[in-house]
Design an enzyme around this catalytic site. Structure first.
Site, PDB file in Angstrom:
ATOM      1  N   TYR A  41      27.655   0.492 107.071  1.00  0.00           N
ATOM      2  CA  TYR A  41      28.152   1.383 108.134  1.00  0.00           C
ATOM      3  C   TYR A  41      27.689   2.811 107.877  1.00  0.00           C
ATOM      4  CZ  TYR A  41      31.616   4.363 110.524  1.00  0.00           C
ATOM      5  OH  TYR A  41      32.232   5.352 111.275  1.00  0.00           O
ATOM      6  N   GLY A  95      38.020   2.521 122.663  1.00  0.00           N
ATOM      7  CA  GLY A  95      38.462   2.699 121.284  1.00  0.00           C
ATOM      8  C   GLY A  95      39.510   3.805 121.192  1.00  0.00           C
ATOM      9  N   GLN A  96      39.993   4.055 119.982  1.00  0.00           N
ATOM     10  CA  GLN A  96      41.028   5.087 119.787  1.00  0.00           C
ATOM     11  C   GLN A  96      40.571   6.449 120.316  1.00  0.00           C
ATOM     12  OE1 GLN A  96      43.408   6.383 115.933  1.00  0.00           O
ATOM     13  NE2 GLN A  96      41.409   7.365 115.883  1.00  0.00           N
ATOM     14  N   ALA A 104      30.728   2.283 118.387  1.00  0.00           N
ATOM     15  CA  ALA A 104      30.185   1.867 117.086  1.00  0.00           C
ATOM     16  C   ALA A 104      30.870   0.595 116.622  1.00  0.00           C
ATOM     17  CB  ALA A 104      30.418   2.960 116.037  1.00  0.00           C
ATOM     18  N   LYS A 117      25.096   5.305 109.942  1.00  0.00           N
ATOM     19  CA  LYS A 117      25.577   6.589 110.491  1.00  0.00           C
ATOM     20  C   LYS A 117      24.729   7.765 109.979  1.00  0.00           C
ATOM     21  CE  LYS A 117      29.301   5.746 113.120  1.00  0.00           C
ATOM     22  NZ  LYS A 117      29.560   6.323 114.453  1.00  0.00           N
ATOM     23  N   GLU A 123      32.254   9.155 105.896  1.00  0.00           N
ATOM     24  CA  GLU A 123      31.737   8.050 105.066  1.00  0.00           C
ATOM     25  C   GLU A 123      30.305   8.332 104.608  1.00  0.00           C
ATOM     26  OE1 GLU A 123      33.125   4.853 103.999  1.00  0.00           O
ATOM     27  OE2 GLU A 123      34.897   6.039 104.425  1.00  0.00           O
ATOM     28  N   THR A 137      30.372  10.739 110.495  1.00  0.00           N
ATOM     29  CA  THR A 137      31.563  10.386 109.711  1.00  0.00           C
ATOM     30  C   THR A 137      31.515  10.881 108.264  1.00  0.00           C
ATOM     31  OG1 THR A 137      32.646   8.477 108.656  1.00  0.00           O
ATOM     32  CG2 THR A 137      30.411   8.126 109.402  1.00  0.00           C
TER      33      THR A 137
HETATM   34  P1  NAP Z   1      37.028   2.253 117.540  1.00  0.00           P
HETATM   35  O1  NAP Z   1      38.463   2.355 117.927  1.00  0.00           O
HETATM   36  O2  NAP Z   1      36.592   1.147 116.671  1.00  0.00           O
HETATM   37  O3  NAP Z   1      36.166   2.211 118.901  1.00  0.00           O
HETATM   38  C1  NAP Z   1      34.805   1.909 118.914  1.00  0.00           C
HETATM   39  C2  NAP Z   1      34.402   1.489 120.320  1.00  0.00           C
HETATM   40  O4  NAP Z   1      33.002   1.182 120.314  1.00  0.00           O
HETATM   41  C3  NAP Z   1      35.117   0.244 120.850  1.00  0.00           C
HETATM   42  O5  NAP Z   1      35.676   0.547 122.113  1.00  0.00           O
HETATM   43  C4  NAP Z   1      34.000  -0.788 121.003  1.00  0.00           C
HETATM   44  O6  NAP Z   1      34.111  -1.575 122.139  1.00  0.00           O
HETATM   45  C5  NAP Z   1      32.781   0.106 121.187  1.00  0.00           C
HETATM   46  N1  NAP Z   1      31.540  -0.616 120.861  1.00  0.00           N
HETATM   47  C6  NAP Z   1      31.272  -1.334 119.742  1.00  0.00           C
HETATM   48  N2  NAP Z   1      30.040  -1.864 119.818  1.00  0.00           N
HETATM   49  C7  NAP Z   1      29.512  -1.476 120.999  1.00  0.00           C
HETATM   50  C8  NAP Z   1      28.296  -1.721 121.651  1.00  0.00           C
HETATM   51  N3  NAP Z   1      27.340  -2.487 121.104  1.00  0.00           N
HETATM   52  N4  NAP Z   1      28.060  -1.151 122.858  1.00  0.00           N
HETATM   53  C9  NAP Z   1      29.021  -0.406 123.451  1.00  0.00           C
HETATM   54  N5  NAP Z   1      30.233  -0.163 122.892  1.00  0.00           N
HETATM   55  C10 NAP Z   1      30.477  -0.687 121.674  1.00  0.00           C
HETATM   56  O7  NAP Z   1      36.540   3.595 116.867  1.00  0.00           O
HETATM   57  P2  NAP Z   1      37.233   5.054 116.834  1.00  0.00           P
HETATM   58  O8  NAP Z   1      38.156   5.135 115.678  1.00  0.00           O
HETATM   59  O9  NAP Z   1      37.688   5.417 118.175  1.00  0.00           O
HETATM   60  O10 NAP Z   1      35.968   5.933 116.430  1.00  0.00           O
HETATM   61  C11 NAP Z   1      35.090   6.469 117.406  1.00  0.00           C
HETATM   62  C12 NAP Z   1      33.757   6.787 116.770  1.00  0.00           C
HETATM   63  O11 NAP Z   1      33.944   7.750 115.738  1.00  0.00           O
HETATM   64  C13 NAP Z   1      33.057   5.621 116.094  1.00  0.00           C
HETATM   65  O12 NAP Z   1      31.671   5.803 116.272  1.00  0.00           O
HETATM   66  C14 NAP Z   1      33.400   5.763 114.617  1.00  0.00           C
HETATM   67  O13 NAP Z   1      32.401   5.183 113.831  1.00  0.00           O
HETATM   68  C15 NAP Z   1      33.450   7.263 114.495  1.00  0.00           C
HETATM   69  N6  NAP Z   1      34.359   7.812 113.482  1.00  0.00           N
HETATM   70  C16 NAP Z   1      35.669   7.458 113.478  1.00  0.00           C
HETATM   71  C17 NAP Z   1      36.533   8.046 112.570  1.00  0.00           C
HETATM   72  C18 NAP Z   1      38.000   7.689 112.535  1.00  0.00           C
HETATM   73  O14 NAP Z   1      38.652   7.973 111.538  1.00  0.00           O
HETATM   74  N7  NAP Z   1      38.554   7.131 113.593  1.00  0.00           N
HETATM   75  C19 NAP Z   1      36.058   9.000 111.664  1.00  0.00           C
HETATM   76  C20 NAP Z   1      34.707   9.358 111.720  1.00  0.00           C
HETATM   77  C21 NAP Z   1      33.868   8.775 112.650  1.00  0.00           C
HETATM   78  P3  NAP Z   1      35.149  -2.803 122.289  1.00  0.00           P
HETATM   79  O15 NAP Z   1      36.401  -2.138 122.775  1.00  0.00           O
HETATM   80  O16 NAP Z   1      34.487  -3.653 123.303  1.00  0.00           O
HETATM   81  O17 NAP Z   1      35.266  -3.426 120.940  1.00  0.00           O
HETATM   82  O1  G4F Z   2      41.319   2.444 107.020  1.00  0.00           O
HETATM   83  P1  G4F Z   2      40.001   2.107 106.431  1.00  0.00           P
HETATM   84  O2  G4F Z   2      39.437   0.785 106.774  1.00  0.00           O
HETATM   85  O3  G4F Z   2      39.044   3.305 106.830  1.00  0.00           O
HETATM   86  P2  G4F Z   2      37.651   3.836 106.253  1.00  0.00           P
HETATM   87  O4  G4F Z   2      36.937   2.799 105.511  1.00  0.00           O
HETATM   88  O5  G4F Z   2      37.935   5.119 105.564  1.00  0.00           O
HETATM   89  O6  G4F Z   2      36.850   4.104 107.604  1.00  0.00           O
HETATM   90  C1  G4F Z   2      37.443   4.789 108.716  1.00  0.00           C
HETATM   91  O7  G4F Z   2      37.255   6.176 108.553  1.00  0.00           O
HETATM   92  C2  G4F Z   2      35.874   6.584 108.530  1.00  0.00           C
HETATM   93  C3  G4F Z   2      35.859   8.096 108.312  1.00  0.00           C
HETATM   94  O8  G4F Z   2      35.793   8.355 106.933  1.00  0.00           O
HETATM   95  C4  G4F Z   2      35.235   6.187 109.844  1.00  0.00           C
HETATM   96  F1  G4F Z   2      33.933   6.596 109.860  1.00  0.00           F
HETATM   97  C5  G4F Z   2      35.319   4.691 110.037  1.00  0.00           C
HETATM   98  O9  G4F Z   2      34.789   4.355 111.317  1.00  0.00           O
HETATM   99  C6  G4F Z   2      36.784   4.270 109.986  1.00  0.00           C
HETATM  100  O10 G4F Z   2      37.449   4.819 111.103  1.00  0.00           O
HETATM  101  O11 G4F Z   2      40.079   2.201 104.850  1.00  0.00           O
HETATM  102  C7  G4F Z   2      40.567   3.341 104.190  1.00  0.00           C
HETATM  103  C8  G4F Z   2      40.737   3.023 102.706  1.00  0.00           C
HETATM  104  C9  G4F Z   2      39.506   2.367 102.086  1.00  0.00           C
HETATM  105  O12 G4F Z   2      39.246   2.970 100.837  1.00  0.00           O
HETATM  106  C10 G4F Z   2      39.915   0.918 101.871  1.00  0.00           C
HETATM  107  O13 G4F Z   2      39.292   0.293 100.746  1.00  0.00           O
HETATM  108  O14 G4F Z   2      41.790   2.089 102.564  1.00  0.00           O
HETATM  109  C11 G4F Z   2      41.404   1.099 101.623  1.00  0.00           C
HETATM  110  N1  G4F Z   2      42.181  -0.127 101.862  1.00  0.00           N
HETATM  111  C12 G4F Z   2      43.035  -0.684 100.975  1.00  0.00           C
HETATM  112  N2  G4F Z   2      43.549  -1.814 101.490  1.00  0.00           N
HETATM  113  C13 G4F Z   2      42.147  -0.887 102.967  1.00  0.00           C
HETATM  114  C14 G4F Z   2      43.011  -1.961 102.728  1.00  0.00           C
HETATM  115  N3  G4F Z   2      41.469  -0.748 104.136  1.00  0.00           N
HETATM  116  C15 G4F Z   2      41.667  -1.691 105.082  1.00  0.00           C
HETATM  117  N4  G4F Z   2      41.038  -1.551 106.263  1.00  0.00           N
HETATM  118  N5  G4F Z   2      42.498  -2.782 104.887  1.00  0.00           N
HETATM  119  C16 G4F Z   2      43.188  -2.964 103.710  1.00  0.00           C
HETATM  120  O15 G4F Z   2      43.928  -3.924 103.558  1.00  0.00           O
END
Ligand code: NAP
Ligand code: G4F
Length: 340
Positions: free
Chosen positions: A149, A11-12, A82, A153, A127, A125
């Site tokens: 979600y 993932g990212q 996740a 969490k 969220e 998160t």
């Molecule tokens: P991401 O790009 O969606 O990466 C999630 C990774 O989890 C993917 O590589 C996916 O594998 C793997 N995964 C999903 N289901 C699994 C399973 N059953 N067993 C093993 N691996 C599994 O997420 P990210 O943005 O890097 O975020 C990393 C973590 O931080 C996540 O837990 C997310 O909920 C949390 N988080 C993210 C943000 C944000 O803004 N980015 C903010 C707060 C918290 P595949 O590659 O095979 O799909």
């Molecule tokens: O980019 P989003 O899908 O991110 P969201 O829901 O904030 O979640 C991300 O950040 C969380 C941390 O707060 C992580 F825990 C989670 O794993 C993930 O990385 O949506 C951001 C906002 C939302 O309010 C959504 O309703 O953008 C709004 N939105 C408007 N149009 C959209 C769209 N979101 C998505 N994905 N696609 C749309 O077309």
């Protein structure tokens, strides 16, 4: 040489964290649920796909997790895996809970039983704050999750805290606000926007269709946030920390800025679901809103207070909103120009 096991390595955050730890001299193991070589693009873009040791591991499978912990005997586990897309969690709530809540419990149980001195990081998160009770949100702000979600969490967050208190395990929880980058998945709104802007610029896509334009997020830069995760595991005692920028911006602002980077000025007409974004020069519709992309329950406003991380970890965000939009848009323009 320290050994780190990163779940969600593809993932990212997993990719950036793997790069950081490799640069620091760690032996890095990545848990992969066999998503195939196409899922390797981030590790390839960072030039580290050859250096990460992959172990097949799925958070749904307890015996598998136990075998990997017993085999790797990691010093640090970063649990980033996740089902991380909030929108999809409304469609797949049970799967989301199984991975994001029960998966964490499985992992913690395996560590407690097999190697309890492992330091553990849980990806919590913003969220979890959901319908936020105060602004800005800090480590003590009550939770009000608004999606399957987020509820999963919250369970994982409290479970991590409980393993710290009940079993004296070094278990940290990073409550991270949204963090974005050139390696963000295309399903998330920021990358959906920058990818579409680049495709519109090169005539590959006609328009961008979005949901709620007025929801607001605290968007930071992912490489800086993974450094915060590492810092959390280097402290004397485990704890919970918020990482954020303490700035909030709307989806609408993100759209305007990204189009501007590509040379389009946007003029808005209509409200809410009837809103449209026009190219000011030509009058062509570039942005539309579709109810389908709205969520059953929305998180309208997130803004984080990272004072504790600043004071205790010395962590601060450096890259802010305008720069993040610019970095992401320029990268997608480059990708489209090279047809990547
Ligand atoms: P991401 O790009 O969606 O990466 C999630 C990774 O989890 C993917 O590589 C996916 O594998 C793997 N995964 C999903 N289901 C699994 C399973 N059953 N067993 C093993 N691996 C599994 O997420 P990210 O943005 O890097 O975020 C990393 C973590 O931080 C996540 O837990 C997310 O909920 C949390 N988080 C993210 C943000 C944000 O803004 N980015 C903010 C707060 C918290 P595949 O590659 O095979 O799909
Ligand atoms: O980019 P989003 O899908 O991110 P969201 O829901 O904030 O979640 C991300 O950040 C969380 C941390 O707060 C992580 F825990 C989670 O794993 C993930 O990385 O949506 C951001 C906002 C939302 O309010 C959504 O309703 O953008 C709004 N939105 C408007 N149009 C959209 C769209 N979101 C998505 N994905 N696609 C749309 O077309």
């Amino acid at each position: 040489m320290k050994k780190a096991l990163i779940t969600g390595i593809r993932g990212q955050d997993g990719a950036y964290l793997a790069k950081l730890l490799l640069d620091m001299g760690y032996e890095v193991y990545g848990a992969d649920r066999r998503s195939g070589d196409s899922g390797n693009w981030r590790l390839k873009e960072l030039g580290i796909d050859k250096y990460v040791k992959i172990e097949y591991m799925d958070l749904l499978e307890l015996t598998n997790i136990r075998h990997v912990i017993a085999k790797v005997k990691p010093d640090e586990v970063y649990n980033l895996a996740a089902q991380s897309f909030v929108g999809v969690s409304f469609e797949q709530p049970i799967l989301t809970a199984d991975i994001d809540a029960m998966g964490v419990l499985r992992l913690l149980e395996a560590i407690r039983d097999i190697k309890p001195d492992t330091k553990f990081y849980q990806a919590s998160t913003s969220e979890m704050f959901g319908k936020a009770r105060e602004v800005p949100q800090n480590e003590n702000t009550p939770f009000h999750p608004r999606s399957p979600y987020a509820t999963a969490k919250v369970f994982a967050h409290y479970t991590t805290q409980n393993y710290r208190e009940a079993y004296n395990m070094y278990a940290c929880s990073g409550i991270l606000f949204n963090h974005e980058s050139e390696l963000r998945g295309l399903e998330f709104v920021t990358r959906k926007i920058t990818d579409a802007v680049a495709k519109i610029k090169y005539g590959i896509q006609d328009r961008l269709v979005l949901g709620n334009l007025d929801s607001k997020r605290d968007w930071g830069y992912a490489p800086e946030y993974v450094y915060g995760m590492y810092l959390m595991l280097q402290q004397e005692k485990p704890d919970n920390y918020v990482l954020a920028t303490n700035e909030t911006h709307s989806v609408r602002e993100f759209v305007e800025k990204a189009f501007l980077v590509a040379g389009f000025e946007i003029e808005w007409i209509g409200e809410n679901e009837n809103a449209k974004g026009l190219d000011k020069k030509t009058g062509k519709v570039l942005i539309e809103v579709l109810k389908e992309f709205y969520r059953p329950a929305e998180v309208d406003l997130l803004i984080g207070d990272y004072t504790k991380a600043k004071q205790k970890l010395g962590w601060e965000p450096k890259t802010k909103f305008d720069e993040i939009v610019e970095i992401m848009t320029l990268k997608d323009l480059e990708r489209q120009s090279k047809n990547i």
